[in-house]
Design a protein around this motif. Structure first.
Motif, PDB file in Angstrom:
ATOM      1  N   VAL A  15       4.767  25.294 -29.610  1.00 62.13           N
ATOM      2  CA  VAL A  15       4.831  23.950 -29.841  1.00 62.13           C
ATOM      3  C   VAL A  15       4.071  23.054 -29.016  1.00 62.13           C
ATOM      4  N   ALA A  16       3.848  21.889 -29.522  1.00 63.91           N
ATOM      5  CA  ALA A  16       2.779  20.814 -28.913  1.00 63.91           C
ATOM      6  C   ALA A  16       3.381  19.646 -28.807  1.00 63.91           C
ATOM      7  N   SER A  17       2.945  18.441 -27.705  1.00 67.06           N
ATOM      8  CA  SER A  17       3.110  17.354 -27.808  1.00 67.06           C
ATOM      9  C   SER A  17       2.082  16.728 -27.135  1.00 67.06           C
ATOM     10  N   SER A  18       1.622  15.306 -27.705  1.00 68.09           N
ATOM     11  CA  SER A  18       0.773  14.654 -27.287  1.00 68.09           C
ATOM     12  C   SER A  18       0.686  13.133 -27.143  1.00 68.09           C
ATOM     13  N   ASP A  19      -0.088  12.637 -26.410  1.00 64.87           N
ATOM     14  CA  ASP A  19      -0.427  11.165 -26.664  1.00 64.87           C
ATOM     15  C   ASP A  19      -1.960  10.996 -26.775  1.00 64.87           C
ATOM     16  N   LYS A  20      -2.355   9.731 -26.456  1.00 63.89           N
ATOM     17  CA  LYS A  20      -3.887   9.430 -26.695  1.00 63.89           C
ATOM     18  C   LYS A  20      -4.582  10.125 -25.747  1.00 63.89           C
ATOM     19  N   ALA A  21      -3.883  10.524 -24.469  1.00 64.27           N
ATOM     20  CA  ALA A  21      -4.804  10.880 -23.273  1.00 64.27           C
ATOM     21  C   ALA A  21      -4.391  12.234 -22.820  1.00 64.27           C
ATOM     22  N   ASN A  22      -3.198  12.942 -23.280  1.00 68.49           N
ATOM     23  CA  ASN A  22      -2.795  14.224 -22.964  1.00 68.49           C
ATOM     24  C   ASN A  22      -2.142  14.884 -24.212  1.00 68.49           C
ATOM     25  N   ILE A  23      -2.477  16.252 -23.940  1.00 66.29           N
ATOM     26  CA  ILE A  23      -1.985  17.220 -24.858  1.00 66.29           C
ATOM     27  C   ILE A  23      -1.314  18.410 -23.990  1.00 66.29           C
ATOM     28  N   ILE A  24      -0.137  18.837 -24.506  1.00 65.33           N
ATOM     29  CA  ILE A  24       0.587  20.079 -23.964  1.00 65.33           C
ATOM     30  C   ILE A  24       0.788  20.770 -24.965  1.00 65.33           C
ATOM     31  N   TYR A  25       0.437  22.042 -25.009  1.00 63.52           N
ATOM     32  CA  TYR A  25       0.499  22.987 -26.111  1.00 63.52           C
ATOM     33  C   TYR A  25       1.278  24.484 -25.285  1.00 63.52           C
ATOM     34  N   TYR A  26       2.224  24.673 -25.883  1.00 60.14           N
ATOM     35  CA  TYR A  26       2.856  25.993 -25.349  1.00 60.14           C
ATOM     36  C   TYR A  26       2.710  27.057 -26.090  1.00 60.14           C
ATOM     37  N   ALA A  27       2.224  28.253 -25.642  1.00 59.28           N
ATOM     38  CA  ALA A  27       1.872  29.562 -26.445  1.00 59.28           C
ATOM     39  C   ALA A  27       3.089  30.336 -25.748  1.00 59.28           C
ATOM     40  N   GLN A  28       3.962  30.435 -26.608  1.00 64.07           N
ATOM     41  CA  GLN A  28       5.290  31.396 -26.282  1.00 64.07           C
ATOM     42  C   GLN A  28       4.712  32.756 -26.100  1.00 64.07           C
ATOM     43  N   ASN A  29       3.919  33.391 -26.949  1.00 64.01           N
ATOM     44  CA  ASN A  29       3.607  34.914 -26.804  1.00 64.01           C
ATOM     45  C   ASN A  29       3.073  34.996 -25.482  1.00 64.01           C
ATOM     46  N   GLU A  30       2.154  33.962 -25.130  1.00 62.14           N
ATOM     47  CA  GLU A  30       1.211  34.254 -23.711  1.00 62.14           C
ATOM     48  C   GLU A  30       2.076  33.703 -22.648  1.00 62.14           C
TER      49      GLU A  30
END
Length: 88
Positions: A15-30
């Motif tokens: 899953v991922a979430s973002s705005d213009k200046a920030n991105i958070i991406y969660y790699a569940q397998n890792e």
């Protein structure tokens, strides 16, 4: 989109979430968070009962936060104005 050059793969449960200046991406397998931010900030991982379980000061533009030490459960990840619900 996040800089996924260092991410081994993407999976269906990521899953991922973002705005213009920030991105958070969660790699569940890792069990890892891939964070891209223009302004830095404090990344917080909070359990669903509102208890903070992890706080990391982000200073690099691209960072990887490993969550393998956290117990399995559901969490909310916060960075500046971006939030992401994850299941570990």
């Amino acid at each position: 989109m996040p800089n996924l050059d260092s991410c081994d793969s993407t999976e269906v449960n990521d899953v991922a979430s973002s705005d213009k200046a920030n991105i958070i991406y969660y790699a569940q397998n890792e069990e890892s968070l891939y964070v891209t931010t223009e302004n830095g900030g404090t990344l917080q991982v909070i359990s669903l009962n509102a208890a903070p379980v992890l706080s990391v000061n982000i200073v690099e533009k691209n960072s990887v936060i490993h969550l393998d030490t956290l117990p399995n459960g559901n969490y909310v990840v916060l960075l500046n104005n971006v939030s992401l619900k994850i299941a570990k």
